[in-house]
Enzyme design. Structure first.
Site, PDB file in Angstrom:
ATOM      1  N   ASP A  30      73.262  35.595  32.356  1.00 28.05           N
ATOM      2  CA  ASP A  30      75.016  36.276  33.342  1.00 28.05           C
ATOM      3  C   ASP A  30      73.683  37.300  32.999  1.00 28.05           C
ATOM      4  O   ASP A  30      73.247  38.718  32.557  1.00 28.05           O
ATOM      5  CB  ASP A  30      76.116  35.934  32.915  1.00 28.05           C
ATOM      6  CG  ASP A  30      77.145  36.947  33.670  1.00 28.05           C
ATOM      7  OD1 ASP A  30      77.638  35.639  34.107  1.00 28.05           O
ATOM      8  OD2 ASP A  30      77.155  37.747  34.435  1.00 28.05           O
ATOM      9  N   ILE A  31      73.496  38.407  34.115  1.00 25.22           N
ATOM     10  CA  ILE A  31      73.602  39.597  34.111  1.00 25.22           C
ATOM     11  C   ILE A  31      74.094  40.691  33.686  1.00 25.22           C
ATOM     12  O   ILE A  31      74.155  41.387  33.163  1.00 25.22           O
ATOM     13  CB  ILE A  31      72.900  39.946  35.408  1.00 25.22           C
ATOM     14  CG1 ILE A  31      72.315  40.660  35.840  1.00 25.22           C
ATOM     15  CG2 ILE A  31      74.433  40.467  36.697  1.00 25.22           C
ATOM     16  CD1 ILE A  31      71.615  40.602  37.670  1.00 25.22           C
ATOM     17  N   ASN A  84      85.870  29.660  37.475  1.00 22.69           N
ATOM     18  CA  ASN A  84      87.017  30.684  37.805  1.00 22.69           C
ATOM     19  C   ASN A  84      87.249  30.197  39.505  1.00 22.69           C
ATOM     20  O   ASN A  84      85.984  29.389  40.029  1.00 22.69           O
ATOM     21  CB  ASN A  84      86.522  32.087  37.626  1.00 22.69           C
ATOM     22  CG  ASN A  84      86.665  32.460  36.296  1.00 22.69           C
ATOM     23  OD1 ASN A  84      88.060  32.182  35.853  1.00 22.69           O
ATOM     24  ND2 ASN A  84      85.611  33.410  36.258  1.00 22.69           N
ATOM     25  N   GLY A  90      89.607  35.865  39.657  1.00 20.93           N
ATOM     26  CA  GLY A  90      88.306  36.193  39.393  1.00 20.93           C
ATOM     27  C   GLY A  90      87.303  35.717  39.920  1.00 20.93           C
ATOM     28  O   GLY A  90      85.525  35.669  39.084  1.00 20.93           O
ATOM     29  N   GLN A  91      87.893  34.539  40.925  1.00 22.31           N
ATOM     30  CA  GLN A  91      85.778  34.267  40.754  1.00 22.31           C
ATOM     31  C   GLN A  91      84.956  35.087  41.871  1.00 22.31           C
ATOM     32  O   GLN A  91      85.609  35.597  43.100  1.00 22.31           O
ATOM     33  CB  GLN A  91      85.719  32.645  41.904  1.00 22.31           C
ATOM     34  CG  GLN A  91      84.800  32.182  42.126  1.00 22.31           C
ATOM     35  CD  GLN A  91      84.992  30.689  43.086  1.00 22.31           C
ATOM     36  OE1 GLN A  91      85.563  30.444  42.701  1.00 22.31           O
ATOM     37  NE2 GLN A  91      83.913  30.414  42.851  1.00 22.31           N
ATOM     38  N   SER A  92      84.151  35.908  42.102  1.00 21.64           N
ATOM     39  CA  SER A  92      83.183  36.333  42.476  1.00 21.64           C
ATOM     40  C   SER A  92      82.165  36.107  43.147  1.00 21.64           C
ATOM     41  O   SER A  92      81.136  36.381  44.598  1.00 21.64           O
ATOM     42  CB  SER A  92      82.455  38.043  42.182  1.00 21.64           C
ATOM     43  OG  SER A  92      82.074  37.541  41.205  1.00 21.64           O
ATOM     44  N   HIS A  97      80.036  27.231  39.469  1.00 21.29           N
ATOM     45  CA  HIS A  97      79.047  27.712  38.012  1.00 21.29           C
ATOM     46  C   HIS A  97      80.336  27.307  37.010  1.00 21.29           C
ATOM     47  O   HIS A  97      81.301  27.882  37.446  1.00 21.29           O
ATOM     48  CB  HIS A  97      78.923  29.515  37.920  1.00 21.29           C
ATOM     49  CG  HIS A  97      79.871  30.176  38.524  1.00 21.29           C
ATOM     50  ND1 HIS A  97      79.836  30.548  39.958  1.00 21.29           N
ATOM     51  CD2 HIS A  97      80.275  31.344  37.949  1.00 21.29           C
ATOM     52  CE1 HIS A  97      81.202  31.220  39.854  1.00 21.29           C
ATOM     53  NE2 HIS A  97      81.020  32.617  38.930  1.00 21.29           N
ATOM     54  N   HIS A  99      80.704  29.382  33.053  1.00 23.18           N
ATOM     55  CA  HIS A  99      80.528  30.314  32.059  1.00 23.18           C
ATOM     56  C   HIS A  99      80.526  29.480  30.868  1.00 23.18           C
ATOM     57  O   HIS A  99      81.562  28.773  30.500  1.00 23.18           O
ATOM     58  CB  HIS A  99      81.121  31.097  32.031  1.00 23.18           C
ATOM     59  CG  HIS A  99      81.588  32.287  33.159  1.00 23.18           C
ATOM     60  ND1 HIS A  99      81.109  32.897  33.490  1.00 23.18           N
ATOM     61  CD2 HIS A  99      81.781  32.428  34.546  1.00 23.18           C
ATOM     62  CE1 HIS A  99      81.393  33.780  34.552  1.00 23.18           C
ATOM     63  NE2 HIS A  99      82.294  32.179  35.358  1.00 23.18           N
TER      64      HIS A  99
HETATM   65  P1  AMP Z   1      82.915  35.180  38.401  1.00 26.20           P
HETATM   66  O1  AMP Z   1      83.245  35.636  38.507  1.00 26.20           O
HETATM   67  O2  AMP Z   1      83.312  33.793  37.465  1.00 26.20           O
HETATM   68  O3  AMP Z   1      82.285  34.349  40.605  1.00 26.20           O
HETATM   69  O4  AMP Z   1      80.911  34.989  37.499  1.00 26.20           O
HETATM   70  C1  AMP Z   1      80.093  34.826  38.211  1.00 26.20           C
HETATM   71  C2  AMP Z   1      79.733  35.557  37.316  1.00 26.20           C
HETATM   72  O5  AMP Z   1      77.839  35.543  37.897  1.00 26.20           O
HETATM   73  C3  AMP Z   1      79.618  37.114  36.447  1.00 26.20           C
HETATM   74  O6  AMP Z   1      79.554  36.886  35.918  1.00 26.20           O
HETATM   75  C4  AMP Z   1      78.111  37.617  37.218  1.00 26.20           C
HETATM   76  O7  AMP Z   1      78.042  38.770  36.701  1.00 26.20           O
HETATM   77  C5  AMP Z   1      77.159  36.865  37.431  1.00 26.20           C
HETATM   78  N1  AMP Z   1      76.390  37.210  37.942  1.00 26.20           N
HETATM   79  C6  AMP Z   1      76.389  37.707  38.935  1.00 26.20           C
HETATM   80  N2  AMP Z   1      74.953  38.427  39.755  1.00 26.20           N
HETATM   81  C7  AMP Z   1      74.771  37.698  39.078  1.00 26.20           C
HETATM   82  C8  AMP Z   1      72.509  37.528  38.879  1.00 26.20           C
HETATM   83  N3  AMP Z   1      72.138  38.113  40.216  1.00 26.20           N
HETATM   84  N4  AMP Z   1      72.292  36.802  38.292  1.00 26.20           N
HETATM   85  C9  AMP Z   1      73.127  36.435  36.785  1.00 26.20           C
HETATM   86  N5  AMP Z   1      73.798  36.414  36.985  1.00 26.20           N
HETATM   87  C10 AMP Z   1      74.191  37.384  37.661  1.00 26.20           C
END
Ligand code: AMP
Ligand code: ZN
Length: 111
Positions: A30-31, A84, A90-92, A97, A99
């Site tokens: 994760d970034i 999520n 909290g899904q963004s 995916h 975690h």
């Molecule tokens: P969620 O909020 O559950 O949808 O998780 C999305 C995750 O993706 C978050 O923890 C972000 O930090 C991660 N994320 C977003 N962009 C990147 C990226 N380019 N490389 C790796 N992780 C990312």
């Protein structure tokens, strides 16, 4: 799928710090890690979230859990596998995916 960040990572168009890659699954760091180990597991094929899984996806789901277990078994002190579903949870990124979190004590329940 166009304009999907994780599809772009799966295609190799956007770089990621890949931990494990199989035919159907990629795991990458994760970034913005929320724990010392914070790996994301994705299917290479676009699926929006676990809410979009279908009966035919059982092999894919098993492959995702197999990779999760490969990562988790090296983590001392326990680990968490979480996904999520929807913005309120909290899904963004709207590509399925999981975690994998570990490397520190994890509180419960999450916020
Ligand atoms: P969620 O909020 O559950 O949808 O998780 C999305 C995750 O993706 C978050 O923890 C972000 O930090 C991660 N994320 C977003 N962009 C990147 C990226 N380019 N490389 C790796 N992780 C990312
Ligand atoms: Zn996607």
């Amino acid at each position: 799928m166009a304009d999907c960040l994780f599809c772009s990572i799966a295609a190799g168009d956007i770089p990621a710090d890949v931990v494990i890659e199989t035919d159907d699954v990629i795991a990458f760091n994760d970034i913005n890690p929320a724990a010392p180990t914070h790996v994301l597991l994705i299917p290479k094929r676009h699926i929006g979230s676990v809410a979009e899984l279908e009966a035919g996806d059982s092999d894919l789901l098993a492959a995702l859990f197999e990779v999760a277990t490969q990562i988790g078994r090296d983590l001392v002190g326990g680990w968490r596998l979480v996904t999520n579903v929807g913005p309120d949870a909290g899904q963004s990124v709207f590509h399925l995916h999981f975690h994998v979190l570990g490397g520190r004590a994890l509180s419960w329940p999450p916020g």
